[in-house]
Design an enzyme around this catalytic site. Structure first.
Site, PDB file in Angstrom:
ATOM      1  CB  SER A  68      -1.768   7.182  -7.212  1.00 53.68           C
ATOM      2  OG  SER A  68      -2.146   6.201  -6.280  1.00 53.68           O
ATOM      3  CG  ASP A  69       2.788   7.751  -2.211  1.00 58.22           C
ATOM      4  OD1 ASP A  69       3.783   7.832  -2.960  1.00 58.22           O
ATOM      5  OD2 ASP A  69       2.864   7.310  -1.047  1.00 58.22           O
ATOM      6  CB  THR A  70       0.769   2.511  -2.887  1.00 56.68           C
ATOM      7  OG1 THR A  70      -0.297   2.779  -3.807  1.00 56.68           O
ATOM      8  CG2 THR A  70       0.446   1.241  -2.118  1.00 56.68           C
ATOM      9  CB  SER A 105      -3.713   8.811  -1.138  1.00 61.97           C
ATOM     10  OG  SER A 105      -3.911   8.569   0.227  1.00 61.97           O
TER      11      SER A 105
END
Length: 190
Positions: A68-70, A105
């Site tokens: 995940s990445d934010t 995502s």
């Protein structure tokens, strides 16, 4: 299927526990660089897939790796983790009496399939005072957080006056997306 969470984030780890999922944590270092022309969710989609690429070669048929990445998206610019207290103060000051977006995502990778989903939450801060911002940065040291703040911390408690979308996304993971997509993957494997 065995779930592998590729994240050192205690918040993401707690979310998977709270979702009552059995998982293991595997961490691999990857340089989080993205092409400069990417915008908004294109950035987080790219980075979540990039993180997954470190696991693809040795994934077993019964494994799902979650990466995940934010980012915080504000005035058409991605704000990652601040590099200093001064930068953290500058970031939070820019949110004062304004809206910004938190974009996450999540990439679900198996040995034969990859699904990437993103989610955006809009957050509005009240007009923050310089003293409030400096107190938060000094006491909470938010250098490990995209956009320099944790909504679940003091600054969120006193400053966030409106939110459109998932609160959990702002904390670090759109949990409803994780739950739905894992169910979808399990159903298609059966």
């Amino acid at each position: 299927m065995k779930i592998i969470l590729a994240s050192g984030s205690p918040r993401r780890q707690q979310f998977l526990k709270d979702l009552e999922l059995d998982f293991e944590i595997k961490l691999r270092t990857i340089e989080e660089l993205y092409p400069p022309e990417l915008q908004g969710a294109e950035i987080t989609d790219y980075l979540s897939k990039l993180k997954a690429s470190a696991y693809e070669a040795d994934l077993q048929n019964d494994e799902i790796v979650i990466t995940s990445d934010t980012i915080v998206w504000h005035h058409q610019k991605a704000l990652g983790k601040p590099k200093s207290s001064e930068e953290a103060i500058e970031m939070i000051s820019s949110f004062s009496d304004d809206w910004h977006e938190v974009i996450s995502s999540v990439c679900f990778t198996t040995s034969n399939r990859q699904i990437v989903k993103h989610y955006t939450t809009r957050v509005h801060f009240k007009a923050l005072t310089k003293a409030e911002i400096e107190h938060y940065v000094s006491k909470y040291k938010p250098l490990d957080k995209a956009g320099a703040y944790g909504i679940q911390e003091w600054i969120g408690l006193i400053g966030v006056d409106r939110i459109e979308g998932s609160y959990f996304n702002v904390v670090g993971l759109p949990t409803h997306i994780v739950y739905e997509t894992l169910n979808e993957l399990v159903e298609t494997q059966a």
